[in-house]
Design a protein around this motif. Sequence first.
Motif, PDB file in Angstrom:
ATOM      1  N   GLY B 264      11.082 -78.191  25.109  1.00 21.74           N
ATOM      2  CA  GLY B 264       9.797 -78.278  24.430  1.00 21.74           C
ATOM      3  C   GLY B 264       9.900 -78.408  22.920  1.00 21.74           C
ATOM      4  O   GLY B 264      10.951 -78.759  22.371  1.00 21.74           O
ATOM      5  N   PRO B 265       8.787 -78.133  22.248  1.00 22.39           N
ATOM      6  CA  PRO B 265       8.697 -78.391  20.804  1.00 22.39           C
ATOM      7  C   PRO B 265       9.413 -77.358  19.945  1.00 22.39           C
ATOM      8  O   PRO B 265       9.680 -76.240  20.389  1.00 22.39           O
ATOM      9  N   THR B 266       9.708 -77.783  18.717  1.00 21.83           N
ATOM     10  CA  THR B 266      10.259 -76.892  17.688  1.00 21.83           C
ATOM     11  C   THR B 266       9.527 -77.174  16.386  1.00 21.83           C
ATOM     12  O   THR B 266       9.158 -78.321  16.119  1.00 21.83           O
ATOM     13  N   PHE B 267       9.331 -76.137  15.606  1.00 19.29           N
ATOM     14  CA  PHE B 267       8.709 -76.275  14.281  1.00 19.29           C
ATOM     15  C   PHE B 267       9.766 -75.970  13.221  1.00 19.29           C
ATOM     16  O   PHE B 267      10.377 -74.899  13.250  1.00 19.29           O
ATOM     17  N   ILE B 268       9.969 -76.915  12.325  1.00 21.95           N
ATOM     18  CA  ILE B 268      10.922 -76.727  11.229  1.00 21.95           C
ATOM     19  C   ILE B 268      10.150 -76.693   9.917  1.00 21.95           C
ATOM     20  O   ILE B 268       9.375 -77.608   9.628  1.00 21.95           O
ATOM     21  N   GLU B 269      10.351 -75.645   9.150  1.00 24.17           N
ATOM     22  CA  GLU B 269       9.809 -75.615   7.787  1.00 24.17           C
ATOM     23  C   GLU B 269      10.962 -75.846   6.820  1.00 24.17           C
ATOM     24  O   GLU B 269      11.828 -74.979   6.669  1.00 24.17           O
ATOM     25  N   ALA B 270      10.973 -77.014   6.213  1.00 27.52           N
ATOM     26  CA  ALA B 270      11.997 -77.330   5.224  1.00 27.52           C
ATOM     27  C   ALA B 270      11.448 -76.975   3.847  1.00 27.52           C
ATOM     28  O   ALA B 270      10.516 -77.609   3.353  1.00 27.52           O
ATOM     29  N   VAL B 271      12.017 -75.934   3.256  1.00 30.09           N
ATOM     30  CA  VAL B 271      11.508 -75.439   1.974  1.00 30.09           C
ATOM     31  C   VAL B 271      12.129 -76.265   0.852  1.00 30.09           C
ATOM     32  O   VAL B 271      13.324 -76.190   0.588  1.00 30.09           O
ATOM     33  N   THR B 272      11.290 -77.082   0.229  1.00 30.38           N
ATOM     34  CA  THR B 272      11.779 -77.993  -0.792  1.00 30.38           C
ATOM     35  C   THR B 272      10.793 -78.007  -1.955  1.00 30.38           C
ATOM     36  O   THR B 272       9.989 -77.069  -2.085  1.00 30.38           O
ATOM     37  N   TYR B 273      10.834 -79.024  -2.770  1.00 25.10           N
ATOM     38  CA  TYR B 273       9.946 -79.054  -3.931  1.00 25.10           C
ATOM     39  C   TYR B 273       9.660 -80.492  -4.332  1.00 25.10           C
ATOM     40  O   TYR B 273      10.566 -81.329  -4.398  1.00 25.10           O
ATOM     41  N   ARG B 274       8.378 -80.742  -4.573  1.00 27.34           N
ATOM     42  CA  ARG B 274       7.971 -82.073  -5.042  1.00 27.34           C
ATOM     43  C   ARG B 274       8.199 -82.125  -6.548  1.00 27.34           C
ATOM     44  O   ARG B 274       7.404 -81.613  -7.327  1.00 27.34           O
ATOM     45  N   MET B 275       9.320 -82.747  -6.958  1.00 23.86           N
ATOM     46  CA  MET B 275       9.658 -82.754  -8.387  1.00 23.86           C
ATOM     47  C   MET B 275       8.745 -83.678  -9.183  1.00 23.86           C
ATOM     48  O   MET B 275       8.592 -83.520 -10.399  1.00 23.86           O
ATOM     49  N   GLY B 276       8.177 -84.659  -8.537  1.00 25.53           N
ATOM     50  CA  GLY B 276       7.319 -85.614  -9.242  1.00 25.53           C
ATOM     51  C   GLY B 276       5.850 -85.307  -9.036  1.00 25.53           C
ATOM     52  O   GLY B 276       5.471 -84.251  -8.522  1.00 25.53           O
ATOM     53  N   PRO B 277       5.014 -86.261  -9.400  1.00 23.90           N
ATOM     54  CA  PRO B 277       3.574 -86.120  -9.152  1.00 23.90           C
ATOM     55  C   PRO B 277       3.270 -86.370  -7.681  1.00 23.90           C
ATOM     56  O   PRO B 277       4.111 -86.874  -6.937  1.00 23.90           O
ATOM     57  N   HIS B 278       2.057 -86.001  -7.262  1.00 22.24           N
ATOM     58  CA  HIS B 278       1.615 -86.309  -5.893  1.00 22.24           C
ATOM     59  C   HIS B 278       1.738 -87.813  -5.642  1.00 22.24           C
ATOM     60  O   HIS B 278       2.311 -88.251  -4.655  1.00 22.24           O
ATOM     61  N   THR B 279       1.153 -88.576  -6.532  1.00 20.65           N
ATOM     62  CA  THR B 279       1.372 -90.024  -6.557  1.00 20.65           C
ATOM     63  C   THR B 279       1.445 -90.421  -8.021  1.00 20.65           C
ATOM     64  O   THR B 279       1.250 -89.588  -8.923  1.00 20.65           O
ATOM     65  N   THR B 280       1.686 -91.703  -8.249  1.00 19.86           N
ATOM     66  CA  THR B 280       1.730 -92.179  -9.641  1.00 19.86           C
ATOM     67  C   THR B 280       0.377 -92.038 -10.334  1.00 19.86           C
ATOM     68  O   THR B 280       0.294 -92.194 -11.548  1.00 19.86           O
ATOM     69  N   ALA B 281      -0.677 -91.736  -9.589  1.00 21.11           N
ATOM     70  CA  ALA B 281      -1.995 -91.552 -10.207  1.00 21.11           C
ATOM     71  C   ALA B 281      -2.244 -90.093 -10.605  1.00 21.11           C
ATOM     72  O   ALA B 281      -3.302 -89.776 -11.145  1.00 21.11           O
ATOM     73  N   ASP B 282      -1.283 -89.245 -10.322  1.00 18.76           N
ATOM     74  CA  ASP B 282      -1.468 -87.796 -10.525  1.00 18.76           C
ATOM     75  C   ASP B 282      -0.816 -87.355 -11.842  1.00 18.76           C
ATOM     76  O   ASP B 282       0.091 -88.019 -12.349  1.00 18.76           O
ATOM     77  N   ASP B 283      -1.287 -86.234 -12.387  1.00 15.83           N
ATOM     78  CA  ASP B 283      -0.702 -85.668 -13.611  1.00 15.83           C
ATOM     79  C   ASP B 283      -0.438 -84.186 -13.400  1.00 15.83           C
ATOM     80  O   ASP B 283      -1.302 -83.343 -13.662  1.00 15.83           O
ATOM     81  N   PRO B 284       0.757 -83.851 -12.910  1.00 15.46           N
ATOM     82  CA  PRO B 284       1.032 -82.440 -12.585  1.00 15.46           C
ATOM     83  C   PRO B 284       1.072 -81.516 -13.791  1.00 15.46           C
ATOM     84  O   PRO B 284       1.007 -80.289 -13.627  1.00 15.46           O
ATOM     85  N   THR B 285       1.147 -82.061 -14.997  1.00 16.48           N
ATOM     86  CA  THR B 285       1.170 -81.160 -16.155  1.00 16.48           C
ATOM     87  C   THR B 285      -0.159 -80.409 -16.295  1.00 16.48           C
ATOM     88  O   THR B 285      -0.234 -79.401 -16.986  1.00 16.48           O
ATOM     89  N   ARG B 286      -1.189 -80.885 -15.649  1.00 17.93           N
ATOM     90  CA  ARG B 286      -2.483 -80.205 -15.715  1.00 17.93           C
ATOM     91  C   ARG B 286      -2.520 -78.926 -14.893  1.00 17.93           C
ATOM     92  O   ARG B 286      -3.393 -78.092 -15.068  1.00 17.93           O
ATOM     93  N   TYR B 287      -1.596 -78.794 -13.939  1.00 17.48           N
ATOM     94  CA  TYR B 287      -1.707 -77.643 -13.038  1.00 17.48           C
ATOM     95  C   TYR B 287      -0.389 -76.930 -12.766  1.00 17.48           C
ATOM     96  O   TYR B 287      -0.366 -75.940 -12.070  1.00 17.48           O
ATOM     97  N   ARG B 288       0.721 -77.433 -13.305  1.00 18.02           N
ATOM     98  CA  ARG B 288       2.008 -76.886 -12.883  1.00 18.02           C
ATOM     99  C   ARG B 288       2.805 -76.399 -14.085  1.00 18.02           C
ATOM    100  O   ARG B 288       2.852 -77.065 -15.116  1.00 18.02           O
ATOM    101  N   ASP B 289       3.437 -75.266 -13.915  1.00 16.87           N
ATOM    102  CA  ASP B 289       4.228 -74.658 -14.973  1.00 16.87           C
ATOM    103  C   ASP B 289       5.583 -75.374 -15.105  1.00 16.87           C
ATOM    104  O   ASP B 289       6.306 -75.533 -14.118  1.00 16.87           O
ATOM    105  N   ALA B 290       5.905 -75.788 -16.299  1.00 12.88           N
ATOM    106  CA  ALA B 290       7.158 -76.525 -16.513  1.00 12.88           C
ATOM    107  C   ALA B 290       8.374 -75.686 -16.132  1.00 12.88           C
ATOM    108  O   ALA B 290       9.408 -76.219 -15.715  1.00 12.88           O
ATOM    109  N   ASN B 291       8.262 -74.357 -16.259  1.00 10.62           N
ATOM    110  CA  ASN B 291       9.399 -73.496 -15.912  1.00 10.62           C
ATOM    111  C   ASN B 291       9.738 -73.607 -14.425  1.00 10.62           C
ATOM    112  O   ASN B 291      10.899 -73.519 -14.028  1.00 10.62           O
TER     113      ASN B 291
END
Lengths: 338, 387
Positions: B264-291
């Motif tokens: 049967g099924p398995t659920f995998i949670e791969a803990v990673t990080y989106r280093m870039g913006p959501h898309t090229t239309a996004d600006d993560p500096t508005r909501y994300r800490d540089a640290n």
Amino acid sequence: MTTMTFGRAITAGLRRAMDDDPKVILMGEDIGKLGGVFRITDGLQKDFGPHRVLDSPLAEAGIMGTAVGMAYRGYRPVVEIQFDGFVYPAFDQIVCQVAKLHYRTQGAVTMPITIRVPFGGGIGSPEHHSESPEAYFTHTSGLRVVSVSNPQDAYTMIQQAIACNDPVLYFEPKRRYHVKGEVDEAVDPASSDMGAARVITRGTDVTLVTYGPLVPTARDAAVAASDDGTSIEVIDLRSLAPVDFATVEASVRKTGRLVITHEAAQSGGLGAEIAASITERCFDHLEHAPVRVTGFDIPYPYSKLEFHHLPDLDRILDGVDRVMRRPNSLSGLEGGAL
Amino acid sequence: MTDGSSPDLASGTVHPGPSRPGADELVQLVDPHGVRHPHGHYDALVADVDGPALQKLYEDMVVVRRIDAEATALQRQGELALWPPLLGQEAAQIGSGRALRSDDFVFSSYRENAVAYCRGVDLADILRVWRGNASSGWDPYTINMATPQVIIGAQTLHATGYAMGILNDGADAVAVTYFGDGATSQGDVNEAMVFAASYQAPVVFFCQNNHWAISEPVGLQAHVPIARRAPGFGIPSVRVDGNDVLACLAVTREALARARSGGGPTFIEAVTYRMGPHTTADDPTRYRDANELEDWAARDPLARLATLLDSLGLLDADYTDSVKATADAVAAELREGCLSMPEPAPSDVFRHVYSAPNSWLDRQQDHYERYLASFGPDGGTPQEGRR
């Protein structure tokens, strides 16, 4: 010819489609041992097995989304939505996936899914069990929508819907499930076109367009009107998307008058589309503006009031009087207080 | 940790041990410093991954990072309308993608371009939809991967249904669905887990928890580790360091084997990080800490594998030169494929809505084509006044 009820005719059509193609599978709530709340799938799980008649968890989006995956894998799912008012949780999957996947994949992926929806009122049910949501789907590109009005069409068109490579909403008028009729089970579904409308009563004065549960009512209205000397041509649309406008147009060019009747609410409904399209196509042939006789723009009412909401023979005849410019018509209030 | 982010990968919350991990344990075989740690359970699943295989995984990650950078550049140059970068998620996608068999079927979101690369997609096909030249990039059956799904989480149900079909067919293929932490709030994903568990469907739920759903931190979607949800549905789950390509390969192989053998099924949670913006239309500096970005940069999936390869003597100049040459060639092919992509014809707008003629649509197409023709043979498309 065999005499069978409307509901039994659908069952027989499903059975034949499953016999003919092992890729046809049924999915839905309570469709296995119970045979569905309306017993339309009665006996099919016993005969075809639980791998072809799947009792689904109680989640309409889940049923529809897994049907999409089944179709990806080459199956032809027939999904039963238990009641019209329960289709909305599946709406996103129908509109965003089922309807668009052929377009999205430039024809690489087909979605031969049939979505059976018992619809319409007149059975004294509580809220969410008597709705007519067809216009949501006729407005959605990529879907085909049909509604059946008699046992023979129910039998033939369920097979045609299943054989169709595009997704089909198949609306079943639940208040007519127990109506009996003759069904020729030997008929080849490929020999007719489920997209074609049918003139069921010939007439010369007024074209009366309807589908599904109101077809018998419209036929009765034509009989009653003929007693008063008005000749009504009744058209059973059968296909709601696309509408066979050629058939409607040919009739209106002859009669010059159009009345459309459906249980669904008026504003933005299928009647509006038919009135607009026919006016565009044959304005110069019209003797009167098309008139709609429909359910009101209200949530489906509680059952003691539902027959005020549902168009009946007299309201249809009132609409006929209006396009005939008879002064007794009460449905046209534009010249009055409003 | 008010945003509900994962335990710090570098701070000793990792518990490699001899037995199968519990739901909260983060499976890690290569730490952020490039040190390979033995693991009592998962080592056996990657025992075949020798030096050349590790080098190939590294090359894959370099290439897909290069594809990502090239596509981002193409967007900035006006050649693409939009691009969803996968920067930072290379290990999660390559590790899982390389575990699959060709007859497995992938249902992904729109960020799994590295998985598409693993499936053997024609490079230009990745860009087709983002350039606006087609509604999707490829025929799903040619690489057994559905084209990107934009409705969040919808594809998890498609994968589950596909897996139900596999069961009916008596086959041993597996459906694998990719989605993000944000998607786990969707009803579709939860319903997919219900259906998958009820039918014991051979489906792998691969959740890339990249910590951000556009501007919303994962803590808004889940108050506990996401992997904890699956056991409630009756689905075994595992949390894996999503920046550790070897660990991602190991856990995916285990899930696939379980599915193939009727587990049967398995659920995998791969803990990673989106280093870039959501898309090229996004600006993560508005909501994300540089640290936060700096912290995760220190756990980069490519850097850690490079360090490991170096420690094994597998990162000499010949090798790195060849990897760079491969990445450059892929990027050049991608760019060329983008710039030479044929333009769609106006009448293509009507194609494939239905598989058969449709009287409503045919009439509209006929009217529009006659309208266009009225501009004459040269004036075919009335560009003026279209904006």
